[in-house]
Design a protein around this motif. Sequence first.
Motif, mmCIF file in Angstrom:
data_model
loop_
_atom_site.group_PDB
_atom_site.id
_atom_site.type_symbol
_atom_site.label_atom_id
_atom_site.label_comp_id
_atom_site.label_asym_id
_atom_site.label_seq_id
_atom_site.Cartn_x
_atom_site.Cartn_y
_atom_site.Cartn_z
ATOM 1 N N GLY A 157 0.791 -1.217 0.000
ATOM 2 C CA GLY A 157 0.000 0.000 0.000
ATOM 3 C C GLY A 157 0.823 1.266 0.000
ATOM 4 N N SER A 158 0.204 2.330 -0.453
ATOM 5 C CA SER A 158 0.770 3.668 -0.410
ATOM 6 C C SER A 158 0.456 4.281 0.955
ATOM 7 C CB SER A 158 0.147 4.513 -1.521
ATOM 8 O OG SER A 158 -1.221 4.780 -1.212
ATOM 9 N N PRO A 159 0.938 5.500 1.213
ATOM 10 C CA PRO A 159 0.574 6.160 2.472
ATOM 11 C C PRO A 159 -0.933 6.301 2.668
ATOM 12 C CG PRO A 159 2.427 7.286 1.471
ATOM 13 C CD PRO A 159 1.951 6.277 0.467
ATOM 14 N N LYS A 160 -1.696 6.270 1.585
ATOM 15 C CA LYS A 160 -3.141 6.427 1.696
ATOM 16 C C LYS A 160 -3.754 5.354 2.575
ATOM 17 C CE LYS A 160 -7.314 7.051 -1.115
ATOM 18 N NZ LYS A 160 -7.832 7.190 -2.502
ATOM 19 N N SER A 161 -3.285 4.118 2.462
ATOM 20 C CA SER A 161 -3.848 3.038 3.274
ATOM 21 C C SER A 161 -2.950 2.666 4.452
ATOM 22 C CB SER A 161 -4.117 1.792 2.417
ATOM 23 O OG SER A 161 -2.917 1.296 1.850
ATOM 24 N N ALA A 162 -1.626 2.700 4.249
ATOM 25 C CA ALA A 162 -0.717 2.309 5.326
ATOM 26 C C ALA A 162 -0.582 3.393 6.391
ATOM 27 C CB ALA A 162 0.659 1.961 4.756
ATOM 28 N N HIS A 214 -4.383 -5.993 3.885
ATOM 29 C CA HIS A 214 -5.438 -4.982 3.893
ATOM 30 C C HIS A 214 -5.204 -3.915 2.822
ATOM 31 C CE1 HIS A 214 -5.659 -6.031 8.461
ATOM 32 N NE2 HIS A 214 -6.231 -6.960 7.719
ATOM 33 N N SER A 215 -3.952 -3.483 2.671
ATOM 34 C CA SER A 215 -3.657 -2.448 1.681
ATOM 35 C C SER A 215 -3.870 -2.941 0.261
ATOM 36 C CB SER A 215 -2.210 -1.950 1.842
ATOM 37 O OG SER A 215 -2.092 -1.081 2.937
ATOM 38 N N VAL A 216 -3.514 -4.185 0.002
ATOM 39 C CA VAL A 216 -3.723 -4.758 -1.330
ATOM 40 C C VAL A 216 -5.204 -4.758 -1.668
ATOM 41 C CG1 VAL A 216 -3.650 -6.936 -2.626
ATOM 42 C CG2 VAL A 216 -1.619 -6.135 -1.400
ATOM 43 N N ARG A 217 -6.007 -5.143 -0.701
ATOM 44 C CA ARG A 217 -7.454 -5.171 -0.923
ATOM 45 C C ARG A 217 -8.009 -3.758 -1.095
ATOM 46 N NH1 ARG A 217 -8.370 -8.326 2.985
ATOM 47 N NH2 ARG A 217 -9.211 -6.906 4.561
ATOM 48 N N ALA A 218 -7.509 -2.817 -0.292
ATOM 49 C CA ALA A 218 -8.030 -1.453 -0.345
ATOM 50 C C ALA A 218 -7.634 -0.729 -1.625
ATOM 51 C CB ALA A 218 -7.538 -0.658 0.867
ATOM 52 N N GLU A 219 -6.402 -0.982 -2.113
ATOM 53 C CA GLU A 219 -5.890 -0.229 -3.255
ATOM 54 C C GLU A 219 -5.891 -1.030 -4.553
ATOM 55 O OE1 GLU A 219 -2.355 2.037 -2.587
ATOM 56 O OE2 GLU A 219 -2.771 2.334 -0.445
ATOM 57 N N GLY A 220 -6.298 -2.307 -4.479
ATOM 58 C CA GLY A 220 -6.343 -3.116 -5.698
ATOM 59 C C GLY A 220 -4.967 -3.412 -6.273
ATOM 60 N N THR A 221 -3.978 -3.583 -5.423
ATOM 61 C CA THR A 221 -2.600 -3.794 -5.872
ATOM 62 C C THR A 221 -2.424 -5.192 -6.458
ATOM 63 O OG1 THR A 221 -1.966 -2.462 -3.949
ATOM 64 C CG2 THR A 221 -0.196 -3.512 -5.202
ATOM 65 N N ARG A 222 -1.770 -5.259 -7.609
ATOM 66 C CA ARG A 222 -1.534 -6.543 -8.276
ATOM 67 C C ARG A 222 -0.081 -6.981 -8.121
ATOM 68 N NH1 ARG A 222 -5.589 -8.102 -11.659
ATOM 69 N NH2 ARG A 222 -7.179 -6.554 -12.155
ATOM 70 N N ALA A 223 0.146 -8.283 -8.287
ATOM 71 C CA ALA A 223 1.507 -8.807 -8.298
ATOM 72 C C ALA A 223 2.258 -8.275 -9.515
ATOM 73 C CB ALA A 223 1.487 -10.332 -8.314
ATOM 74 N N LEU A 224 3.570 -8.310 -9.440
ATOM 75 C CA LEU A 224 4.398 -7.845 -10.550
ATOM 76 C C LEU A 224 4.174 -8.696 -11.794
ATOM 77 C CD1 LEU A 224 7.696 -7.245 -8.571
ATOM 78 C CD2 LEU A 224 6.341 -5.469 -9.715
ATOM 79 N N PRO A 225 4.185 -8.074 -12.960
ATOM 80 C CA PRO A 225 3.992 -8.828 -14.202
ATOM 81 C C PRO A 225 5.246 -9.596 -14.607
ATOM 82 C CG PRO A 225 4.437 -6.533 -14.706
ATOM 83 C CD PRO A 225 4.331 -6.628 -13.208
#
Length: 555
Positions: free
Chosen positions: A100-105, A535-546
């Motif tokens: 997550g970015s500072p927005k969620s963390a 939690h941050s992945v879920r909140a920000e929709g972060t994906r694994a590296l391609p």
Amino acid sequence: MKETRDTQKWHRASAIFGAVALAFAGLHAMPAQARDKDDVKHVLLISFDGLHEQDVARCIGGNTCPNLALLAKSGVTYTNAHTPHLSDSFPGLAALVTGGSPKSAGLFYDVSYDRTLYAPLDSNCTGTQGWNVVFDETVGIDGKGGGPLIHLDGGGAFNPDAIPYAKVNGVCTPVYPHNYIKTNTVFEVVKQNIPGSRTAWADKHAWGYDWVNGPSGTGVDDLARTEINSIDAKTGTAYTDTYTHTEVFDNIHVQALINEIDGLDSTGKTSAPVPTVFGTNFQTLSVAQKSPVAKQGGYLDADFTPGTQVAAAIAYLDGALGRVVSELKQRNLYSSTLIIVTAKHGQSPTDHTKLVKNGDTLTKLLEAGNYLDSSGNFGQNNTTTGNLNDGSGLSGTGFVQTDDVGLIWLRDQSQKDAVVKTLQANLGCTAPGICADGPQAYILHGDRLSDWFGNPSNGRTPDIIVQPNPGVIYTSSTGKDEEHGGNAPDDNHLGLVVSFPGIHHGGRTEDKYVFTTQVAPTILRALDLDPDLLHSVRAEGTRALPGLGIERERD
């Protein structure tokens, strides 16, 4: 006119980020390129603080980092990896271990501000809210009362004067660093979901980095308490006085990794399982980059040609990496270990001709406008003893954190529009200007700031963020020619190599725009865990590296 330019830059940025999001959305359709991810039994995460993508490309191309080059041959090198808009060590590491970015963390800097907290001396939570949170070297008990930092472990305990309070369910409760982070970490997820797993980490502040434990406070089984700003007992000087002395500190972390690979704890004194997720931070390169060009620090030109100190620091780090990889091979762990080499942040400016050090004109301008106390008596700048983090600083004052960025928490949030107007009227580099008049500079506030970092009304997010022209450092210090913390190109464009012997067609480069937040879900995917457990992945929709064969469509 300035509002118009700001708006245009915002639209361009939105278009870029929209394109990036669309690119991420298609990653699940890529063919798998790695062996079954169950083959990954361990993940080693290494942060070479200050490592730019250009450093990686140059040293591999020039054969000056042979060990990193070997890892790249069995992995993927990401040429377009970036921090999530801020590059201080706290948000930089949080990106890597929370997704997550500072927005969620909720981590913006190791020295920041929170409007909801009470002072450390206000254990009944009856005083004014709003505290200048300082989670740096003074968080160890050695820092109590301004004492000398004489122990590598920071004295072996928290400095109680550095711990603020919050009302939790009506109860006045201390807020340790692990309580301060707003989301969980990969260490917690691994411990909670892989039976028999073990986690370990080592960083530069013995107690300030307690937040890697996550909100549970227990995410890291073996958190090495090492303080870079402590006094080396052998020399009587700080580990950061020269980059070669910083190597001594970093060698402690090398030995910790080797001990853990050998089935011991980080001290080498107790038997322990090899960690499932472990890693460390290195500071030698960062110290060499900051060192003045007049002392052969930093870079020689805009092409990232390293000066004497930086070249030697990169060689040292590569040698340290080689020692760790060699130990993995000796213990037959290399083939089952995913290795990630990256950085929390870069350093700016690498082009010395862009360096501008006019002093902290941003803070002075705010003081002159009576938006802060004219004598600088806000937060921890006004303690009764004169020692930082003694718990007696003023509360409810607002705060400004400056390096090569300016984070502004206003004393009175109703003054935001007036402050923005004042800043926009003083964009030039001539005093009292804030040196934010170039095309890559911006003043972030309002809806745009909330989109990136969350609403300031939540108490943690700054009211205004000033990104000055690349090369500007809000200081007059002669001791450093580079700094980090902001969103300048040299701050946020990082080196990133992900290596695993089972990756087919290794030695590839991936030029898609990625964020370092994508490292955390990659770690979990590699260990066959759902990234949405973060939690941050879920909140920000972060994906694994391609490009690793472990990314897939979110459920």
